[in-house]
Motif scaffolding. Structure first.
Motif, PDB file in Angstrom:
ATOM      1  N   PRO A  23       6.194   5.604 -32.034  1.00 52.05           N
ATOM      2  CA  PRO A  23       6.217   5.640 -30.872  1.00 52.05           C
ATOM      3  C   PRO A  23       5.095   5.084 -30.034  1.00 52.05           C
ATOM      4  O   PRO A  23       5.258   4.776 -28.716  1.00 52.05           O
ATOM      5  CB  PRO A  23       6.215   7.288 -30.621  1.00 52.05           C
ATOM      6  N   SER A  24       4.164   4.512 -30.747  1.00 53.16           N
ATOM      7  CA  SER A  24       2.801   3.996 -29.945  1.00 53.16           C
ATOM      8  C   SER A  24       3.157   2.505 -30.240  1.00 53.16           C
ATOM      9  O   SER A  24       2.939   1.777 -29.132  1.00 53.16           O
ATOM     10  CB  SER A  24       1.532   4.328 -30.708  1.00 53.16           C
ATOM     11  N   CYS A  25       3.192   2.019 -31.493  1.00 52.83           N
ATOM     12  CA  CYS A  25       3.016   0.506 -31.717  1.00 52.83           C
ATOM     13  C   CYS A  25       4.775  -0.157 -31.763  1.00 52.83           C
ATOM     14  O   CYS A  25       4.880  -1.380 -31.694  1.00 52.83           O
ATOM     15  CB  CYS A  25       2.393   0.148 -32.611  1.00 52.83           C
ATOM     16  N   GLY A  26       5.390   0.873 -32.387  1.00 51.64           N
ATOM     17  CA  GLY A  26       6.969   0.303 -32.904  1.00 51.64           C
ATOM     18  C   GLY A  26       6.891  -0.522 -34.087  1.00 51.64           C
ATOM     19  O   GLY A  26       8.036  -1.031 -34.179  1.00 51.64           O
ATOM     20  N   LYS A  27       5.780  -1.098 -34.478  1.00 53.44           N
ATOM     21  CA  LYS A  27       5.794  -1.857 -35.682  1.00 53.44           C
ATOM     22  C   LYS A  27       6.359  -1.106 -37.075  1.00 53.44           C
ATOM     23  O   LYS A  27       6.759  -1.936 -37.870  1.00 53.44           O
ATOM     24  CB  LYS A  27       4.458  -2.395 -35.804  1.00 53.44           C
ATOM     25  N   THR A  28       5.723   0.001 -37.204  1.00 56.05           N
ATOM     26  CA  THR A  28       5.751   0.560 -38.680  1.00 56.05           C
ATOM     27  C   THR A  28       7.159   1.573 -38.572  1.00 56.05           C
ATOM     28  O   THR A  28       7.420   2.082 -37.364  1.00 56.05           O
ATOM     29  CB  THR A  28       4.706   1.483 -38.946  1.00 56.05           C
ATOM     30  N   SER A  47      -0.190   1.122 -39.014  1.00 57.47           N
ATOM     31  CA  SER A  47      -0.440  -0.263 -38.260  1.00 57.47           C
ATOM     32  C   SER A  47      -1.311   0.431 -37.362  1.00 57.47           C
ATOM     33  O   SER A  47      -2.489  -0.327 -37.173  1.00 57.47           O
ATOM     34  CB  SER A  47       0.738  -0.696 -37.668  1.00 57.47           C
ATOM     35  N   CYS A  48      -1.257   1.165 -36.311  1.00 65.00           N
ATOM     36  CA  CYS A  48      -2.164   1.538 -35.196  1.00 65.00           C
ATOM     37  C   CYS A  48      -2.918   2.862 -35.340  1.00 65.00           C
ATOM     38  O   CYS A  48      -3.706   3.194 -34.398  1.00 65.00           O
ATOM     39  CB  CYS A  48      -1.186   1.497 -34.058  1.00 65.00           C
ATOM     40  N   GLY A  49      -2.394   3.508 -36.476  1.00 69.15           N
ATOM     41  CA  GLY A  49      -3.294   4.747 -36.582  1.00 69.15           C
ATOM     42  C   GLY A  49      -2.959   5.925 -35.929  1.00 69.15           C
ATOM     43  O   GLY A  49      -3.865   6.959 -36.016  1.00 69.15           O
ATOM     44  N   VAL A  50      -1.902   5.985 -35.118  1.00 68.37           N
ATOM     45  CA  VAL A  50      -1.660   6.894 -34.037  1.00 68.37           C
ATOM     46  C   VAL A  50      -1.134   8.191 -35.046  1.00 68.37           C
ATOM     47  O   VAL A  50      -0.577   8.035 -36.058  1.00 68.37           O
ATOM     48  CB  VAL A  50      -0.536   6.644 -33.386  1.00 68.37           C
TER      49      VAL A  50
END
Ligand SMILES: [Zn+2]
Ligand SMILES: [Zn+2]
Length: 53
Positions: A23-28, A47-50
């Motif tokens: 939900p944060s970066c949408g990459k993974t 990816s972003c560690g969220v």
């Protein structure tokens, strides 16, 4: 092969698992098994560690 992002179980043999993009970066792609959904276990995006449910 898909594994739960929280506990690492193979979800393909289970029912009621979900797959969604971070939900944060949408990459993974985050995968959660039914047990972790029930228990509210957290996942962490590679990816972003969220961290979140
Ligand atoms: Zn799990
Ligand atoms: Zn992310």
């Amino acid at each position: 092969m898909k594994v739960c992002s929280s506990c690492g179980v193979k979800v393909e043999t289970m029912d009621n698992w979900v797959e969604f993009h971070c939900p944060s970066c949408g990459k993974t792609t985050i995968v959660r098994c039914s047990r972790c959904r029930k228990l509210g276990n957290t996942y962490e995006c590679e990816s972003c560690g969220v961290i979140g449910p």
